[in-house]
Design a protein around this motif. Structure first.
Motif, short mmCIF file in Angstrom:
data_model
loop_
_atom_site.label_atom_id
_atom_site.label_comp_id
_atom_site.label_asym_id
_atom_site.label_seq_id
_atom_site.Cartn_x
_atom_site.Cartn_y
_atom_site.Cartn_z
N PRO A 69 -7.20 -8.70 -4.98
CA PRO A 69 -5.93 -8.20 -5.53
C PRO A 69 -5.64 -6.77 -5.12
O PRO A 69 -4.50 -6.43 -4.77
CB PRO A 69 -6.14 -8.32 -7.05
N ARG A 70 -6.66 -5.91 -5.14
CA ARG A 70 -6.47 -4.52 -4.75
C ARG A 70 -6.17 -4.41 -3.26
O ARG A 70 -5.30 -3.63 -2.86
CB ARG A 70 -7.73 -3.72 -5.10
N ILE A 71 -6.85 -5.18 -2.45
CA ILE A 71 -6.63 -5.13 -1.01
C ILE A 71 -5.24 -5.65 -0.67
O ILE A 71 -4.52 -5.07 0.16
CB ILE A 71 -7.72 -5.95 -0.29
N ALA A 72 -4.84 -6.73 -1.31
CA ALA A 72 -3.50 -7.28 -1.06
C ALA A 72 -2.43 -6.29 -1.49
O ALA A 72 -1.41 -6.13 -0.80
CB ALA A 72 -3.33 -8.61 -1.81
N ALA A 74 -2.74 -3.03 -1.60
CA ALA A 74 -2.75 -1.95 -0.61
C ALA A 74 -1.95 -2.35 0.62
O ALA A 74 -1.17 -1.55 1.16
CB ALA A 74 -4.19 -1.60 -0.22
N ALA A 75 -2.12 -3.59 1.07
CA ALA A 75 -1.37 -4.05 2.25
C ALA A 75 0.13 -4.08 1.98
O ALA A 75 0.93 -3.63 2.80
CB ALA A 75 -1.86 -5.44 2.65
N LEU A 194 -4.87 2.66 -6.56
CA LEU A 194 -4.76 1.20 -6.63
C LEU A 194 -5.87 0.63 -7.51
O LEU A 194 -6.24 -0.53 -7.40
CB LEU A 194 -4.85 0.60 -5.22
N HIS A 195 -6.38 1.48 -8.41
CA HIS A 195 -7.57 1.14 -9.18
C HIS A 195 -7.38 -0.09 -10.06
O HIS A 195 -8.25 -0.95 -10.16
CB HIS A 195 -7.99 2.34 -10.04
N ASP A 196 -6.24 -0.20 -10.73
CA ASP A 196 -6.01 -1.28 -11.68
C ASP A 196 -5.16 -2.40 -11.10
O ASP A 196 -4.42 -3.08 -11.82
CB ASP A 196 -5.33 -0.73 -12.95
N ALA A 197 -5.26 -2.61 -9.80
CA ALA A 197 -4.42 -3.61 -9.14
C ALA A 197 -4.70 -5.01 -9.67
O ALA A 197 -5.83 -5.36 -10.01
CB ALA A 197 -4.66 -3.56 -7.63
N GLY A 294 1.46 -2.02 10.69
CA GLY A 294 0.55 -0.89 10.88
C GLY A 294 0.30 -0.15 9.58
O GLY A 294 -0.82 0.26 9.28
N GLY A 295 1.35 0.04 8.77
CA GLY A 295 1.20 0.68 7.48
C GLY A 295 0.32 -0.11 6.54
O GLY A 295 -0.48 0.45 5.78
N ALA A 296 0.46 -1.44 6.57
CA ALA A 296 -0.39 -2.29 5.74
C ALA A 296 -1.86 -2.12 6.10
O ALA A 296 -2.71 -1.92 5.22
CB ALA A 296 0.04 -3.75 5.90
#
Length: 339
Positions: A69-72, A74-75, A194-197, A294-296
Motif C-alpha cells: 500500500p505504501r509503495i503503491a 508513493a508511485a 507516506l507512513h500511514d498509507a 519517471g516521477g512514480a
C-alpha cells in the motif's frame, strides 16, 4: 510526424512503466524481513484471480498488507506531482515552476494543520479531506485574484501565487502555535510522509488522477503551442484563455489529490520533468507521460531510502536531499534553460 511522436510516447511510457514496476518489486522486498524479488513478484501476481502461486503466508501478509500500500501510494503521488510539474513549467514557460506555485500545497497545509490544531472542523471532515479542500480553495483563490476582464495574465498569476503562499504560510505558523501534543504530528505532515498509507488512500487518489491525466494528454499539443507565447498561440487557433483555465484547474486538482494523502513533498515536480526533458526532449506529448512514470519510480525509490534506515525519515526530507544537489548540478552545467 504525428505517428513518430505516438511511437516515441508509447515506447518511453512503456519502458518507464516497466522500470517503475521493477523498482516497486525491489522496494517491496526491502525491510526488516527481506523477501526475494521473485517471491514478491509471485505474491503480486497471486493477487490476480486467474493466477495462483505457492507463496509463504507470512511474506504475503507483509507485502500485500504492510509494504505494497505504501509503495503503491508513493508511485501514485510521484506520478501526480511529476505530471503537475510538467504542466506548470510549460504553463508558466519557467523552468523553476513546480506544482506548489499557485498555492496548492500551502492551501493543503492550512487544511491539514487546521484539522490537527482545532478541536473540530465543520461537517466533521478529516485531515485528508481538509487538506484537499484547502488546496482547491487556495488554487481557486489565486485564479480569481489574477483574473481581470476574463483574462488571466501568467505574470499576474505567478505573483498572486507568491502572495497567497506567503499569507497561507502565516496562517500555518499561527495554527502551529495553537497545537500542543499534536505539534509533532503537524510538523511530520508538513515534511511529507507516506507512513500511514493504506489501500484506501490509493483508491481515493486514483479517483482523481486517471481522468485528469487523460485530459492533460489531450492538451499536450496545446501546451507545446503555448510555449511560443500567447499571441502566437492565438494566431495558430488555440483558445488561449480557455486552455489556460483547463490546464491550471487540472494541474491544481492533481496536486491537491496527491498532497492530501502525502503531505508536502518537494522537488519531485521540479526535478523529474527536467530529468525527463534531458532524455526525451521538450515535446509535451512525450514528456508528459514519460515524466509521470519517471516521477512514480523516483518517489518509490526515495521512499524506500526513507524507510530503510535505523530511524524512518519523512520522504520529503529525502527528495529534498536528493533533488537540491541534482538541481544545482543542472544549473552549474547550464542544463536548466528557459523553456
Amino acid at each position: 510526424m504525428a505517428r513518430d511522436v505516438r511511437v516515441r510516447a508509447v515506447g518511453w511510457s512503456a519502458s518507464l512503466a516497466a522500470v517503475c514496476a521493477v523498482v516497486m518489486v525491489l522496494s517491496a522486498g526491502i525491510g526488516p524481513v527481506r523477501i526475494a524479488p521473485m517471491t514478491v513478484a509471485q505474491i503480486v501476481l497471486d493477487a490476480l484471480p486467474w493466477l495462483a502461486f505457492e507463496v509463504p503466508h507470512q511474506a504475503t501478509v507483509i507485502v500485500q498488507q504492510v509494504r505494497m500500500p505504501r509503495i503503491a501510494l508513493a508511485a501514485v503521488v510521484g506520478f501526480a506531482l511529476a505530471t503537475a510539474g510538467v504542466v506548470m513549467q510549460g504553463f508558466f514557460r519557467n523552468p523553476m515552476a513546480d506544482p506548489s506555485i499557485v498555492g496548492v500545497s500551502s492551501g493543503a497545509a492550512v487544511g491539514a494543520v487546521a484539522s490537527i490544531a482545532l478541536p473540530a472542523l465543520p461537517f466533521g471532515i478529516g485531515l485528508q479531506a481538509a487538506a484537499f479542500v484547502g488546496a482547491v480553495i487556495a488554487a481557486f483563490g489565486v485564479y480569481l485574484i489574477a483574473t481581470e476582464g476574463g483574462r488571466t495574465p501568467v505574470a499576474t498569476l505567478l505573483l498572486a501565487g507568491v502572495a497567497v503562499q506567503t499569507f497561507l504560510g502565516a496562517i500555518i505558523s499561527f495554527l502551529l502555535l495553537q497545537t500542543d501534543e499534536s505539534l509533532n504530528r503537524a510538523v511530520f505532515w508538513l515534511m511529507g510522509h507516506l507512513h500511514d498509507a493504506s489501500w484506501g488512500d490509493v483508491r481515493a487518489t486514483l479517483l482523481v488522477l486517471p481522468p485528469t491525466f487523460l485530459v492533460l494528454l489531450v492538451y499536450a499539443q496545446d501546451l507545446n503551442v503555448l510555449l511560443l507565447g500567447e499571441e502566437d498561440a492565438h494566431s495558430l487557433g488555440i483558445e488561449v484563455e480557455r486552455t489556460k483555465r483547463v490546464l491550471l484547474a487540472l494541474a491544481s486538482l492533481v496536486t491537491a489529490a496527491a498532497v492530501a494523502v502525502s503531505g508536502v513533498i518537494g522537488f519531485v515536480g521540479l526535478v523529474v520533468p527536467h530529468m525527463m526533458r534531458l532524455v526525451v526532449g521538450p515535446d509535451h506529448r512525450v514528456l508528459l507521460p514519460a515524466s509521470a512514470f519517471g516521477g512514480a519510480a523516483f518517489l518509490v525509490l526515495t521512499d524506500t531510502v526513507a524507510r530503510s534506515g535505523s530511524a524512518e525519515l519523512p520522504v520529503g526530507i529525502v527528495t529534498a536531499a536528493v533533488g537540491a544537489p541534482f538541481f544545482i548540478y543542472l544549473l552549474r552545467t547550464r542544463e536548466v534553460r528557459r523553456l
